[in-house]
Design a protein around this motif. Structure first.
Motif, PDB file in Angstrom:
ATOM      1  N   GLU A 156     -16.694  25.697 -44.860  1.00  0.00           N
ATOM      2  CA  GLU A 156     -17.450  25.980 -46.113  1.00  0.00           C
ATOM      3  C   GLU A 156     -18.363  27.247 -46.127  1.00  0.00           C
ATOM      4  OE1 GLU A 156     -14.771  22.151 -48.273  1.00  0.00           O
ATOM      5  OE2 GLU A 156     -17.450  22.187 -47.163  1.00  0.00           O
ATOM      6  N   THR A 157     -18.815  27.486 -44.873  1.00  0.00           N
ATOM      7  CA  THR A 157     -20.598  27.670 -44.673  1.00  0.00           C
ATOM      8  C   THR A 157     -20.295  29.270 -44.330  1.00  0.00           C
ATOM      9  OG1 THR A 157     -21.192  27.140 -42.643  1.00  0.00           O
ATOM     10  CG2 THR A 157     -21.959  25.579 -44.353  1.00  0.00           C
ATOM     11  N   GLY A 158     -19.308  29.696 -43.671  1.00  0.00           N
ATOM     12  CA  GLY A 158     -19.187  30.902 -43.062  1.00  0.00           C
ATOM     13  C   GLY A 158     -18.805  31.041 -42.105  1.00  0.00           C
ATOM     14  N   GLY A 159     -19.030  30.041 -41.459  1.00  0.00           N
ATOM     15  CA  GLY A 159     -19.510  29.733 -39.699  1.00  0.00           C
ATOM     16  C   GLY A 159     -17.550  30.068 -39.613  1.00  0.00           C
ATOM     17  N   ILE A 160     -17.726  30.434 -38.001  1.00  0.00           N
ATOM     18  CA  ILE A 160     -16.526  31.337 -37.100  1.00  0.00           C
ATOM     19  C   ILE A 160     -16.177  30.059 -36.149  1.00  0.00           C
ATOM     20  CG2 ILE A 160     -14.752  32.270 -36.873  1.00  0.00           C
ATOM     21  CD1 ILE A 160     -16.459  33.973 -38.867  1.00  0.00           C
ATOM     22  N   VAL A 181     -19.709  23.953 -34.048  1.00  0.00           N
ATOM     23  CA  VAL A 181     -19.608  22.736 -35.151  1.00  0.00           C
ATOM     24  C   VAL A 181     -19.263  23.347 -36.571  1.00  0.00           C
ATOM     25  CG1 VAL A 181     -20.864  21.526 -36.271  1.00  0.00           C
ATOM     26  CG2 VAL A 181     -21.358  22.128 -34.195  1.00  0.00           C
ATOM     27  N   LEU A 182     -18.329  23.043 -36.650  1.00  0.00           N
ATOM     28  CA  LEU A 182     -17.411  23.144 -38.611  1.00  0.00           C
ATOM     29  C   LEU A 182     -18.586  22.870 -39.388  1.00  0.00           C
ATOM     30  CD1 LEU A 182     -14.133  23.396 -37.732  1.00  0.00           C
ATOM     31  CD2 LEU A 182     -15.045  25.344 -37.975  1.00  0.00           C
ATOM     32  N   LEU A 183     -19.064  22.937 -40.522  1.00  0.00           N
ATOM     33  CA  LEU A 183     -20.110  22.061 -41.512  1.00  0.00           C
ATOM     34  C   LEU A 183     -19.319  22.482 -43.114  1.00  0.00           C
ATOM     35  CD1 LEU A 183     -22.917  23.592 -39.750  1.00  0.00           C
ATOM     36  CD2 LEU A 183     -22.354  21.531 -39.840  1.00  0.00           C
ATOM     37  N   PRO A 184     -19.678  21.403 -43.295  1.00  0.00           N
ATOM     38  CA  PRO A 184     -19.200  21.178 -44.729  1.00  0.00           C
ATOM     39  C   PRO A 184     -20.525  22.161 -45.641  1.00  0.00           C
ATOM     40  CG  PRO A 184     -20.232  19.450 -44.231  1.00  0.00           C
ATOM     41  CD  PRO A 184     -20.366  20.020 -43.209  1.00  0.00           C
ATOM     42  N   LYS A 185     -19.917  23.237 -46.493  1.00  0.00           N
ATOM     43  CA  LYS A 185     -20.947  23.463 -47.596  1.00  0.00           C
ATOM     44  C   LYS A 185     -21.849  22.660 -48.182  1.00  0.00           C
ATOM     45  CE  LYS A 185     -17.848  22.773 -51.573  1.00  0.00           C
ATOM     46  NZ  LYS A 185     -16.904  23.425 -52.085  1.00  0.00           N
ATOM     47  N   ALA A 186     -23.384  22.429 -48.650  1.00  0.00           N
ATOM     48  CA  ALA A 186     -23.853  21.715 -48.776  1.00  0.00           C
ATOM     49  C   ALA A 186     -24.214  20.865 -50.510  1.00  0.00           C
ATOM     50  CB  ALA A 186     -25.389  22.487 -48.822  1.00  0.00           C
TER      51      ALA A 186
END
Length: 186
Positions: A156-160, A181-186
């Motif tokens: 959700e932060t655009g990280g791939i 590491v996949l991250l949720p939007k803040a």
């Protein structure tokens, strides 16, 4: 002299043992350790030298019992290197007891309540025109795409993240090793 029935029993037991070994041997090693489809996600992960940070995080977040449960689960498992690539201090901060809820959110954004092998994910991506939305148990939505023959996941932060080892079968699901590491939007 061995009776025919005893001989058949010994042969059957040997064949059954060979079949079990063959199934376990079909799984790739992860972090220098064999992965067994007869063990749970947690039972296998603790043996991978590439996933010590993930295991510590799962313990700190109180998710051991969940990921040891019946499932099925698909876990996108970031390596130690993936955690090391986070900004300095991030992992230490997340592992603090006061951040347990935030850590659990990050980790459950790597878990899907299904047994999704890579061929099935690839088919869903193709069926959806090259981009398949994946809902995680943590409430995150990941975007699954193909990059050549590799599956990628955009958080959700655009990280791939790229799946580097696919289809590590577990008794309660499957693990796909990822490099971020996949991250949720803040």
């Amino acid at each position: 002299m061995i009776s025919n029935s005893l001989r058949r029993a010994v042969i059957a037991a040997g064949l059954a043992g060979s079949a079990t070994f063959a199934l376990a041997a079909s799984n790739p090693d992860v972090g220098g350790a064999p992965m067994y489809d007869t063990k749970t996600i947690v039972e296998n992960a603790v043996n991978s030298k590439d996933h010590t940070t993930l295991v510590a995080a799962v313990k700190a977040a109180g998710l051991v019992d969940t990921l040891s449960g019946d499932g099925p689960f698909t876990v996108f498992a970031p390596t130690n290197a993936a955690f090391d690539a986070l900004p300095a201090g991030t992992v230490d901060t997340l592992l603090k007891p006061e951040n347990k809820e935030k850590l659990a959110k990050v980790l459950t954004c790597h878990v899907v309540a299904a047994n999704a092998l890579s061929d099935a994910v690839g088919k869903m991506i193709a069926d959806d025109g090259g981009n398949h939305s994946v809902k995680t148990v943590g409430g995150c939505t990941l975007s699954a795409k193909m990059d050549g023959d590799k599956i990628t996941l955009t958080d959700e932060t655009g990280g791939i993240a790229t799946v580097t080892i696919a289809d590590v079968k577990q008794s309660n699901g499957v693990i796909h090793v990822i490099d971020k590491v996949l991250l949720p939007k803040a």
